[in-house]
Each structure stands twice: as C-alpha cells, then as structure tokens.
Design a protein around this motif. Sequence first.
Motif, PDB file in Angstrom:
ATOM      1  N   LEU A   1      11.613   0.534   7.493  1.00 43.40           N
ATOM      2  CA  LEU A   1      11.443  -0.664   6.687  1.00 43.40           C
ATOM      3  C   LEU A   1       9.998  -1.118   6.781  1.00 43.40           C
ATOM      4  O   LEU A   1       9.379  -0.998   7.839  1.00 43.40           O
ATOM      5  CB  LEU A   1      12.348  -1.796   7.184  1.00 43.40           C
ATOM      6  N   THR A   2       9.453  -1.646   5.703  1.00 47.67           N
ATOM      7  CA  THR A   2       8.134  -2.240   5.747  1.00 47.67           C
ATOM      8  C   THR A   2       8.342  -3.738   5.884  1.00 47.67           C
ATOM      9  O   THR A   2       8.685  -4.424   4.928  1.00 47.67           O
ATOM     10  CB  THR A   2       7.324  -1.888   4.486  1.00 47.67           C
ATOM     11  N   LEU A   3       8.188  -4.234   7.099  1.00 49.02           N
ATOM     12  CA  LEU A   3       8.443  -5.631   7.425  1.00 49.02           C
ATOM     13  C   LEU A   3       7.368  -6.156   8.369  1.00 49.02           C
ATOM     14  O   LEU A   3       6.916  -5.443   9.260  1.00 49.02           O
ATOM     15  CB  LEU A   3       9.793  -5.786   8.146  1.00 49.02           C
ATOM     16  N   CYS A   4       7.007  -7.419   8.193  1.00 48.69           N
ATOM     17  CA  CYS A   4       6.123  -8.065   9.161  1.00 48.69           C
ATOM     18  C   CYS A   4       6.964  -8.459  10.379  1.00 48.69           C
ATOM     19  O   CYS A   4       8.196  -8.469  10.319  1.00 48.69           O
ATOM     20  CB  CYS A   4       5.442  -9.283   8.535  1.00 48.69           C
ATOM     21  N   ALA A   5       6.304  -8.792  11.480  1.00 48.50           N
ATOM     22  CA  ALA A   5       7.019  -9.128  12.713  1.00 48.50           C
ATOM     23  C   ALA A   5       7.986 -10.301  12.533  1.00 48.50           C
ATOM     24  O   ALA A   5       9.130 -10.218  12.985  1.00 48.50           O
ATOM     25  CB  ALA A   5       6.031  -9.388  13.840  1.00 48.50           C
ATOM     26  N   PRO A   6       7.592 -11.401  11.872  1.00 47.14           N
ATOM     27  CA  PRO A   6       8.555 -12.506  11.708  1.00 47.14           C
ATOM     28  C   PRO A   6       9.783 -12.110  10.891  1.00 47.14           C
ATOM     29  O   PRO A   6      10.908 -12.482  11.243  1.00 47.14           O
ATOM     30  CB  PRO A   6       7.746 -13.594  10.991  1.00 47.14           C
TER      31      PRO A   6
ATOM     32  N   ARG B   1       0.556   5.189  -8.121  1.00 48.00           N
ATOM     33  CA  ARG B   1       0.295   5.558  -6.725  1.00 48.00           C
ATOM     34  C   ARG B   1      -0.407   4.420  -5.972  1.00 48.00           C
ATOM     35  O   ARG B   1      -0.101   4.156  -4.818  1.00 48.00           O
ATOM     36  CB  ARG B   1      -0.531   6.849  -6.672  1.00 48.00           C
ATOM     37  N   GLN B   2      -1.341   3.741  -6.628  1.00 50.65           N
ATOM     38  CA  GLN B   2      -2.004   2.593  -6.005  1.00 50.65           C
ATOM     39  C   GLN B   2      -0.982   1.523  -5.616  1.00 50.65           C
ATOM     40  O   GLN B   2      -1.058   0.953  -4.523  1.00 50.65           O
ATOM     41  CB  GLN B   2      -3.029   1.973  -6.948  1.00 50.65           C
ATOM     42  N   ALA B   3      -0.046   1.240  -6.505  1.00 52.66           N
ATOM     43  CA  ALA B   3       0.994   0.238  -6.218  1.00 52.66           C
ATOM     44  C   ALA B   3       1.860   0.691  -5.057  1.00 52.66           C
ATOM     45  O   ALA B   3       2.233  -0.115  -4.190  1.00 52.66           O
ATOM     46  CB  ALA B   3       1.839  -0.020  -7.464  1.00 52.66           C
ATOM     47  N   GLU B   4       2.193   1.980  -5.012  1.00 51.62           N
ATOM     48  CA  GLU B   4       3.014   2.499  -3.916  1.00 51.62           C
ATOM     49  C   GLU B   4       2.289   2.387  -2.574  1.00 51.62           C
ATOM     50  O   GLU B   4       2.898   2.017  -1.566  1.00 51.62           O
ATOM     51  CB  GLU B   4       3.415   3.942  -4.208  1.00 51.62           C
ATOM     52  N   VAL B   5       1.002   2.674  -2.556  1.00 54.26           N
ATOM     53  CA  VAL B   5       0.209   2.563  -1.328  1.00 54.26           C
ATOM     54  C   VAL B   5       0.131   1.094  -0.896  1.00 54.26           C
ATOM     55  O   VAL B   5       0.294   0.775   0.283  1.00 54.26           O
ATOM     56  CB  VAL B   5      -1.205   3.170  -1.525  1.00 54.26           C
ATOM     57  N   GLN B   6      -0.089   0.200  -1.850  1.00 53.85           N
ATOM     58  CA  GLN B   6      -0.157  -1.222  -1.527  1.00 53.85           C
ATOM     59  C   GLN B   6       1.176  -1.720  -0.959  1.00 53.85           C
ATOM     60  O   GLN B   6       1.198  -2.455   0.024  1.00 53.85           O
ATOM     61  CB  GLN B   6      -0.540  -2.014  -2.776  1.00 53.85           C
ATOM     62  N   ALA B   7       2.289  -1.321  -1.556  1.00 51.50           N
ATOM     63  CA  ALA B   7       3.602  -1.747  -1.068  1.00 51.50           C
ATOM     64  C   ALA B   7       3.864  -1.226   0.339  1.00 51.50           C
ATOM     65  O   ALA B   7       4.496  -1.915   1.144  1.00 51.50           O
ATOM     66  CB  ALA B   7       4.701  -1.284  -2.023  1.00 51.50           C
ATOM     67  N   ALA B   8       3.380  -0.037   0.649  1.00 47.51           N
ATOM     68  CA  ALA B   8       3.585   0.542   1.983  1.00 47.51           C
ATOM     69  C   ALA B   8       2.888  -0.270   3.065  1.00 47.51           C
ATOM     70  O   ALA B   8       3.178  -0.092   4.252  1.00 47.51           O
ATOM     71  CB  ALA B   8       3.104   1.992   2.010  1.00 47.51           C
ATOM     72  N   GLN B   9       2.010  -1.176   2.669  1.00 48.07           N
ATOM     73  CA  GLN B   9       1.265  -2.011   3.612  1.00 48.07           C
ATOM     74  C   GLN B   9       1.633  -3.482   3.462  1.00 48.07           C
ATOM     75  O   GLN B   9       0.888  -4.364   3.888  1.00 48.07           O
ATOM     76  CB  GLN B   9      -0.235  -1.826   3.374  1.00 48.07           C
TER      77      GLN B   9
ATOM     78  N   LYS C   1      12.477   3.410  -1.149  1.00 50.59           N
ATOM     79  CA  LYS C   1      13.026   4.612  -0.528  1.00 50.59           C
ATOM     80  C   LYS C   1      12.159   4.945   0.679  1.00 50.59           C
ATOM     81  O   LYS C   1      10.929   5.030   0.548  1.00 50.59           O
ATOM     82  CB  LYS C   1      13.023   5.776  -1.524  1.00 50.59           C
ATOM     83  N   PHE C   2      12.788   5.120   1.824  1.00 51.82           N
ATOM     84  CA  PHE C   2      12.066   5.423   3.061  1.00 51.82           C
ATOM     85  C   PHE C   2      10.921   4.431   3.292  1.00 51.82           C
ATOM     86  O   PHE C   2       9.792   4.824   3.607  1.00 51.82           O
ATOM     87  CB  PHE C   2      11.549   6.857   3.070  1.00 51.82           C
ATOM     88  N   ALA C   3      11.191   3.149   3.092  1.00 53.65           N
ATOM     89  CA  ALA C   3      10.236   2.056   3.323  1.00 53.65           C
ATOM     90  C   ALA C   3       9.068   2.077   2.357  1.00 53.65           C
ATOM     91  O   ALA C   3       8.037   1.462   2.602  1.00 53.65           O
ATOM     92  CB  ALA C   3       9.745   2.046   4.761  1.00 53.65           C
ATOM     93  N   GLY C   4       9.208   2.771   1.247  1.00 54.84           N
ATOM     94  CA  GLY C   4       8.129   2.820   0.268  1.00 54.84           C
ATOM     95  C   GLY C   4       8.621   2.496  -1.123  1.00 54.84           C
ATOM     96  O   GLY C   4       9.790   2.709  -1.453  1.00 54.84           O
ATOM     97  N   LEU C   5       7.736   1.969  -1.927  1.00 57.98           N
ATOM     98  CA  LEU C   5       8.023   1.702  -3.329  1.00 57.98           C
ATOM     99  C   LEU C   5       8.062   3.027  -4.082  1.00 57.98           C
ATOM    100  O   LEU C   5       7.204   3.883  -3.887  1.00 57.98           O
ATOM    101  CB  LEU C   5       6.926   0.802  -3.919  1.00 57.98           C
ATOM    102  N   ARG C   6       9.061   3.187  -4.927  1.00 57.27           N
ATOM    103  CA  ARG C   6       9.139   4.349  -5.802  1.00 57.27           C
ATOM    104  C   ARG C   6       9.296   3.853  -7.237  1.00 57.27           C
ATOM    105  O   ARG C   6      10.181   3.047  -7.528  1.00 57.27           O
ATOM    106  CB  ARG C   6      10.341   5.239  -5.459  1.00 57.27           C
TER     107      ARG C   6
END
Length: 154
Positions: free
Chosen positions: A139-144, A112-120, A64-69
């Motif tokens: 979205l949480t996406l790398c450049a490629p 919360r730790q997992a959510e922070v890790q997923a956001a990165q 949700k909103f580019a984050g793990l929930r």
Amino acid sequence: MTTDPRIDALVEMHPRLFKGRPPRSWSDLPAGWTEIVRCLFADLDAMLSDAQAALLEILQIKEKFAGLRVYWSLGQSKTVAVDLFAPGSVERLEARPRRPSAVFTQIAERVRQAEVQAAQTCRHCGQPDTRRQLSGWLLTLCAPCMALQPQEAP
C-alpha cells in the motif's frame, strides 16, 4: 456499470476523453490520488485534437500492487503490461507497439508520470510518502494513514 464517484466526476469533466461513459472495466480511484489523475486527464484533454481524442479509449483506472494503473488504447495501438510481484517489490514490464505514433508516445509518457507520482503519494490523504507492506499487501500510505489501517488485508 457502477464506478467510484471520483471516476464519474472525471467522466463528467472530460467527456471527449471518456465518450460520456466510465471505463469499460470496473475502475476505482483512491481518494489521495484524485488530484494526480484529474491533472493527468486535464493534460491529455489539452494535448489531444478532437480526432486524436476520438481514438482514445480509457479502459480502466485502478490501484494495483500499491501503484496507479491507467489502461488505455489509441485506436488499434495499446500497451500490454505485466506486473511481477516479489515480497516487498513489484517490477512492471510493458510492451508498446513496434512503431508508436508521436501522440501515442506522448500519452504513454504522461500516464507514466502520473503513475510515478502516485507511487510517491498516500492513497488516502494525498501527502507525499512511499510504498509500505501491511499483512502481505503493498500500500502507498503515509505513517498517520497507515496507523489507521486494520492489521489485515484492505
């Protein structure tokens, strides 16, 4: 209820936590966050006694909103979360029980730790990266992986 096969695999790996069934609400797990969530539930499974695990209910796992929930409850105790969205940012407000038990607090901190890790972490490939905006969607996406996305909403 149909779920993502990655959720089904978590249910199979952690029957104590999931009670042998998927979360009660539709759930979806982006491929790039699978390892983060797998480690989360392995840690929770190791952390909880049988009595504590019996009280845990996994309500939903999603993006949700580019984050793990990860929504969950422990007996009658649960958190209530509200996401506030502004262009380019999200603020999450969370209310916890007035007097949470120590185990409730431990679970909340590990989630919360997992959510922070997923956001990165890129939601597609699992490589480290950051939140980006695509056609109004966060979205949480790398450049490629971003380059492979259509220029419309996912």
